[in-house]
Design a protein around this motif. Structure first.
Motif, PDB file in Angstrom:
ATOM      1  N   VAL A  35       0.843  -1.206   0.000  1.00  0.00           N
ATOM      2  CA  VAL A  35       0.000   0.000   0.000  1.00  0.00           C
ATOM      3  C   VAL A  35       0.876   1.253   0.000  1.00  0.00           C
ATOM      4  O   VAL A  35       0.629   2.208  -0.756  1.00  0.00           O
ATOM      5  CB  VAL A  35      -0.964  -0.014   1.209  1.00  0.00           C
ATOM      6  N   ILE A  36       1.938   1.260   0.810  1.00  0.00           N
ATOM      7  CA  ILE A  36       2.844   2.412   0.872  1.00  0.00           C
ATOM      8  C   ILE A  36       3.526   2.620  -0.485  1.00  0.00           C
ATOM      9  O   ILE A  36       3.608   3.747  -0.985  1.00  0.00           O
ATOM     10  CB  ILE A  36       3.884   2.230   1.991  1.00  0.00           C
ATOM     11  N   ALA A  37       4.000   1.532  -1.099  1.00  0.00           N
ATOM     12  CA  ALA A  37       4.675   1.640  -2.399  1.00  0.00           C
ATOM     13  C   ALA A  37       3.724   2.151  -3.475  1.00  0.00           C
ATOM     14  O   ALA A  37       4.107   2.986  -4.303  1.00  0.00           O
ATOM     15  CB  ALA A  37       5.255   0.284  -2.801  1.00  0.00           C
ATOM     16  N   THR A  38       2.481   1.669  -3.465  1.00  0.00           N
ATOM     17  CA  THR A  38       1.494   2.139  -4.447  1.00  0.00           C
ATOM     18  C   THR A  38       1.222   3.627  -4.267  1.00  0.00           C
ATOM     19  O   THR A  38       1.190   4.385  -5.243  1.00  0.00           O
ATOM     20  CB  THR A  38       0.190   1.338  -4.306  1.00  0.00           C
ATOM     21  N   ALA A  39       1.061   4.059  -3.027  1.00  0.00           N
ATOM     22  CA  ALA A  39       0.822   5.481  -2.758  1.00  0.00           C
ATOM     23  C   ALA A  39       2.024   6.322  -3.164  1.00  0.00           C
ATOM     24  O   ALA A  39       1.878   7.390  -3.764  1.00  0.00           O
ATOM     25  CB  ALA A  39       0.509   5.685  -1.275  1.00  0.00           C
ATOM     26  N   MET A  40       3.234   5.828  -2.885  1.00  0.00           N
ATOM     27  CA  MET A  40       4.439   6.564  -3.259  1.00  0.00           C
ATOM     28  C   MET A  40       4.560   6.681  -4.768  1.00  0.00           C
ATOM     29  O   MET A  40       4.934   7.736  -5.292  1.00  0.00           O
ATOM     30  CB  MET A  40       5.674   5.877  -2.685  1.00  0.00           C
ATOM     31  N   ASN A  41       4.281   5.587  -5.489  1.00  0.00           N
ATOM     32  CA  ASN A  41       4.332   5.640  -6.952  1.00  0.00           C
ATOM     33  C   ASN A  41       3.364   6.689  -7.477  1.00  0.00           C
ATOM     34  O   ASN A  41       3.693   7.466  -8.370  1.00  0.00           O
ATOM     35  CB  ASN A  41       4.001   4.273  -7.558  1.00  0.00           C
ATOM     36  N   PHE A  42       2.159   6.709  -6.941  1.00  0.00           N
ATOM     37  CA  PHE A  42       1.146   7.665  -7.380  1.00  0.00           C
ATOM     38  C   PHE A  42       1.607   9.101  -7.119  1.00  0.00           C
ATOM     39  O   PHE A  42       1.595   9.947  -8.017  1.00  0.00           O
ATOM     40  CB  PHE A  42      -0.181   7.394  -6.661  1.00  0.00           C
ATOM     41  N   PHE A  43       2.011   9.384  -5.877  1.00  0.00           N
ATOM     42  CA  PHE A  43       2.379  10.759  -5.532  1.00  0.00           C
ATOM     43  C   PHE A  43       3.671  11.201  -6.204  1.00  0.00           C
ATOM     44  O   PHE A  43       3.785  12.353  -6.621  1.00  0.00           O
ATOM     45  CB  PHE A  43       2.464  10.931  -4.013  1.00  0.00           C
TER      46      PHE A  43
END
Length: 198
Positions: A35-43
């Motif tokens: 979840v953290i990696a997905t959010a980081m990729n998005f932002f």
């Protein structure tokens, strides 16, 4: 080619984060890191340029400024969309480009470099930064910096978890202190190797 590198980089660093999560918290740790990696990729893809410019307190420059005119000329010669142009209020001589694509790019120069160099030298520096926009290097370097700092932060968490006994894994048993220690030591190294490779 840089689009392929970007996808590979985002995937590789997300896998490192999930491996760290697995070492610290088992399957639930993997899911949290996913979840953290997905959010980081998005932002990092959509908002990295505005975050960088805000962090440096960059001020936009209008058409009446010679810096804007230099960038406009370089953009026309390189057949690039006109990027936004900013001045950063610091005496440290520096210039950089940021943004996710040529149509969403910005070029910034510090007051220090504008005072230090003459107009021809500034044109050379900005031409170099425009080449980063042309080849989409700016997105890759921004994503690398974002992930490397996150991996280092998580490695610090693993270090403190190893010192204070860690948490519980999915079976309710304590985390493996050796795995936490290895994670604390190797995660920043892996992030640095990827960063140096890029």
């Amino acid at each position: 080619m840089n689009r392929i590198k970007t996808v590979f980089l985002m995937t590789a660093l997300a896998c490192i984060l999930m491996a760290i999560g697995g070492a610290i918290g088992g399957r639930s740790g993997v899911m949290v890191m996913f979840v953290i990696a997905t959010a980081m990729n998005f932002f990092s893809y959509w908002f990295s340029d505005s975050l960088v410019l805000r962090a440096y307190r960059a001020q936009p420059v209008g058409e009446d400024h010679y810096l804007y005119r230099i960038v406009a000329d370089l953009a026309q010669r390189a057949d690039l969309p006109m990027p936004k142009v900013y001045i950063i209020p610091t005496e440290v001589p520096n210039a950089f480009a940021t943004g996710r694509s040529p149509s969403h790019a910005a070029v910034a120069a510090t007051a220090g470099i504008l005072d230090l160099l003459d107009e021809d030298e500034i044109r050379g520096v900005l031409a170099h930064e425009m080449s980063h926009i042309l080849h989409r290097d700016i997105l890759i370097s921004t994503i690398v910096a974002c992930f490397a700092s996150t991996i280092s932060m998580i490695a610090n968490i693993a270090q403190w978890a190893a010192i204070f006994g860690g948490g519980r894994d999915d079976d309710g048993e304590g985390s493996n202190p050796i795995a936490l220690l290895v994670t604390a030591l190797l995660a920043p190294l892996a992030a640095s190797v990827i960063q140096f490779g890029i």
